[in-house]
Design a protein around this motif. Structure first.
Motif, PDB file in Angstrom:
ATOM      1  N   GLY A  23      41.646  34.107  30.292  1.00  0.00           N
ATOM      2  CA  GLY A  23      40.118  33.646  31.296  1.00  0.00           C
ATOM      3  C   GLY A  23      40.138  35.436  31.421  1.00  0.00           C
ATOM      4  N   ALA A  24      38.940  35.604  32.234  1.00  0.00           N
ATOM      5  CA  ALA A  24      39.294  36.521  33.297  1.00  0.00           C
ATOM      6  C   ALA A  24      39.314  36.752  34.671  1.00  0.00           C
ATOM      7  N   GLY A  25      39.878  35.724  35.567  1.00  0.00           N
ATOM      8  CA  GLY A  25      41.162  35.543  36.634  1.00  0.00           C
ATOM      9  C   GLY A  25      42.122  36.014  36.256  1.00  0.00           C
TER      10      GLY A  25
ATOM     11  N   LEU B 143      40.671  39.980  36.189  1.00  0.00           N
ATOM     12  CA  LEU B 143      40.756  40.847  37.181  1.00  0.00           C
ATOM     13  C   LEU B 143      41.299  40.999  38.462  1.00  0.00           C
TER      14      LEU B 143
ATOM     15  N   TYR C  64      33.563  37.459  45.034  1.00  0.00           N
ATOM     16  CA  TYR C  64      34.750  36.091  44.928  1.00  0.00           C
ATOM     17  C   TYR C  64      35.774  36.848  45.944  1.00  0.00           C
TER      18      TYR C  64
ATOM     19  N   CYS D 275      30.013  42.470  40.004  1.00  0.00           N
ATOM     20  CA  CYS D 275      29.861  41.445  39.749  1.00  0.00           C
ATOM     21  C   CYS D 275      28.516  40.793  39.320  1.00  0.00           C
TER      22      CYS D 275
ATOM     23  N   ASN E 155      28.485  35.688  41.487  1.00  0.00           N
ATOM     24  CA  ASN E 155      28.871  34.304  42.201  1.00  0.00           C
ATOM     25  C   ASN E 155      29.153  35.044  43.828  1.00  0.00           C
TER      26      ASN E 155
ATOM     27  N   ASP F 254      32.565  42.445  36.118  1.00  0.00           N
ATOM     28  CA  ASP F 254      33.123  41.355  36.474  1.00  0.00           C
ATOM     29  C   ASP F 254      31.601  41.025  35.293  1.00  0.00           C
TER      30      ASP F 254
ATOM     31  N   TYR G  62      29.177  36.114  33.862  1.00  0.00           N
ATOM     32  CA  TYR G  62      28.441  34.596  33.781  1.00  0.00           C
ATOM     33  C   TYR G  62      27.314  35.296  33.456  1.00  0.00           C
TER      34      TYR G  62
ATOM     35  N   SER H 108      33.873  35.879  29.986  1.00  0.00           N
ATOM     36  CA  SER H 108      35.402  35.164  30.319  1.00  0.00           C
ATOM     37  C   SER H 108      34.147  33.827  28.951  1.00  0.00           C
TER      38      SER H 108
ATOM     39  N   SER I 198      34.636  30.956  30.080  1.00  0.00           N
ATOM     40  CA  SER I 198      34.799  29.488  30.488  1.00  0.00           C
ATOM     41  C   SER I 198      33.541  29.330  31.128  1.00  0.00           C
ATOM     42  N   LYS I 199      32.581  30.302  31.158  1.00  0.00           N
ATOM     43  CA  LYS I 199      31.089  29.269  31.539  1.00  0.00           C
ATOM     44  C   LYS I 199      30.378  29.271  30.307  1.00  0.00           C
TER      45      LYS I 199
ATOM     46  N   ARG J 108      40.897  27.978  28.386  1.00  0.00           N
ATOM     47  CA  ARG J 108      41.545  29.868  29.250  1.00  0.00           C
ATOM     48  C   ARG J 108      41.062  30.652  27.876  1.00  0.00           C
TER      49      ARG J 108
HETATM   50  N1  PLP Z   1      35.066  36.126  37.924  1.00  0.00           N
HETATM   51  C1  PLP Z   1      34.019  34.748  38.968  1.00  0.00           C
HETATM   52  C2  PLP Z   1      32.897  35.520  39.275  1.00  0.00           C
HETATM   53  C3  PLP Z   1      33.969  33.632  38.511  1.00  0.00           C
HETATM   54  O1  PLP Z   1      32.973  33.094  39.768  1.00  0.00           O
HETATM   55  C4  PLP Z   1      34.954  33.290  37.836  1.00  0.00           C
HETATM   56  C5  PLP Z   1      35.687  31.454  37.717  1.00  0.00           C
HETATM   57  O2  PLP Z   1      35.103  30.678  38.985  1.00  0.00           O
HETATM   58  C6  PLP Z   1      35.834  34.048  37.621  1.00  0.00           C
HETATM   59  C7  PLP Z   1      35.765  34.903  37.439  1.00  0.00           C
HETATM   60  C8  PLP Z   1      37.211  33.185  36.573  1.00  0.00           C
HETATM   61  O3  PLP Z   1      37.039  32.661  35.669  1.00  0.00           O
HETATM   62  P1  PLP Z   1      37.929  32.362  34.201  1.00  0.00           P
HETATM   63  O4  PLP Z   1      38.005  30.935  33.535  1.00  0.00           O
HETATM   64  O5  PLP Z   1      37.749  32.813  33.071  1.00  0.00           O
HETATM   65  O6  PLP Z   1      39.309  32.578  34.254  1.00  0.00           O
END
Ligand code: PLP
Length: 377
Positions: free
Chosen positions: A97-99, A102, A122, A162, A166, A194, A197, A225, A227-228, A236
């Motif tokens: 995942g991106a989190g 990052l 973010y 980003c 967000n 990032d 989205y 990611s 994720s979204k 993940r």
């Molecule tokens: N980057 C941004 C701008 C986000 O809003 C989020 C999650 O809300 C993430 C990264 C993290 O995403 P991931 O679920 O891939 O860790």
């Protein structure tokens, strides 16, 4: 700018209100997590992967630290090649995942490196930089500058961008992206871009990847990611592109080999299914659903007289609070008068004061009901 404080405070205030008013049906329009279930083709791919793991002939142990080649090939083939971007397989790193990335990318840089962060932001960019003890220059994004940050006054070594953004819900044009890439090339900065989205971009003139900009491979690390896009917040999987031209690819590979033992085979099979024709169609149906919700929120809020931004190429709507309110006092007013929860903009940085964020990941009926309730405000 304390992101953990923001969400804890929202939870605490909402819980206190619910305790005092147990009968209140609270509508949550602040959520950043997706709400649609996993697309069926992805579920089936993961089921199959689980079955494979249970048979000796098809069992898999550790994967390569940078992920299975079939997934990296699919990423290049689908997310980059159609946009004229060529990448080597070794430049794509599968993540959980991106989190995580990052945060982890911070390990590639010295503590003295200066960081530039547009704000509101973010929270991960700020917190990661603070944890590393780096000096930070904040670049305010306000109504006056059209929510587009100015280039840093002091030369920045690391820049977090980003887009789609967000919490602002806005995007950068090709020209604006090129300005950042040129700045980074001139100042030998690295941009950590990032693109979590990216799937929400619908305006044809907006680049989907920063590598569509000439020279970007020299200075940009792009973090993406599933994720979204594919609904993977609980599964993940994501990926990070570290081009060799940045001079950081070998170091990132070494970092990953040392500290990361790979993303689960099951998640990677699920991610691969997101690139099949059926997977793509199912994902697009989910994205279309969120887009429609964003449109309902945008139109509804506008009709109620609110000044709103974003929401077209992103699932977030940035809404100016009425005269006389702060982010938090409007949050309280919405909660108490309408039983609606939003996210106070100031929690994402000082320039977020006077705004709140609404999320299109919220339940569609809740959004419609919330707009009805806000009529009486
Ligand atoms: N980057 C941004 C701008 C986000 O809003 C989020 C999650 O809300 C993430 C990264 C993290 O995403 P991931 O679920 O891939 O860790």
């Amino acid at each position: 700018m304390d992101g953990s404080y923001l969400f804890t405070e929202i939870t605490d205030r909402t819980r206190a209100f619910q305790t005092e008013h147990p009968e209140a049906h609270i509508l949550r329009l602040g959520v950043g997590d997706i709400t649609r279930p996993l697309p069926q083709p992805i579920v089936e791919a993961m089921h199959k992967a689980v079955e494979e793991m249970g048979r000796a002939e098809t069992f898999r142990g550790y994967s390569l630290e940078n992920g299975y080649e079939w997934l990296r090939e699919a990423i290049i083939e689908n997310d980059y090649r159609p946009r004229g971007v060529e990448l080597d397989l070794e430049e794509v790193f599968i993540s959980d995942g991106a989190g995580s990335d990052l945060g982890n990318l911070s390990e590639l840089f010295a503590a003295a490196n200066r960081v530039a962060i547009p704000e509101p932001a973010y929270p991960a960019y700020v917190d990661t930089s603070l944890m590393a003890g780096r000096p930070i220059d904040f670049l305010p994004c306000t109504k006056e500058n059209g929510f587009v940050p100015s280039l840093p006054q002091q030369p920045a070594d690391i820049i977090y961008l980003c887009y789609p953004n967000n919490p602002l819900g806005v995007v950068l044009t090709r020209e604006q992206m090129a300005q950042w890439v040129n700045y980074a090339r001139m100042h030998h900065s690295i941009i950590i871009f990032d693109g979590a989205y990216e799937a929400f971009i619908q305006s044809p003139e907006i680049p989907h990847s920063v590598y569509e900009i000439e020279g970007a491979k020299e200075v940009v690390i792009e973090v993406r990611s599933f994720s979204k896009t594919a609904g993977f917040t609980g599964v993940r999987c994501g990926y990070t592109v570290v081009p060799k031209q940045t001079g950081l690819q070998a170091m990132w590979l070494r970092r990953q080999c040392t500290k990361y033992n790979g993303t689960s085979y099951i998640s990677q099979r699920g991610a691969l299914a997101s690139y099949t024709p059926e997977g793509k169609a199912a994902i697009q149906a989910n994205i279309a659903y969120y887009r429609e919700t964003a449109q309902i929120l945008l139109t509804g809020l506008r009709e109620l007289g609110y000044e709103v931004y974003g929401g077209v190429n992103a699932p977030y709507i940035w809404c100016r609070v009425p005269e006389g309110y702060t982010s938090w006092s409007f949050f309280d007013r919405l909660l108490h008068a309408c039983h609606v929860v939003c996210t106070p903009g100031v929690g994402f940085g000082p320039s977020g004061e006077g705004y709140v964020r609404f999320s299109a990941f919220s339940d569609r009926n809740d959004c419609q009901q919330a707009l009805q309730r806000m009529k009486g405000l």
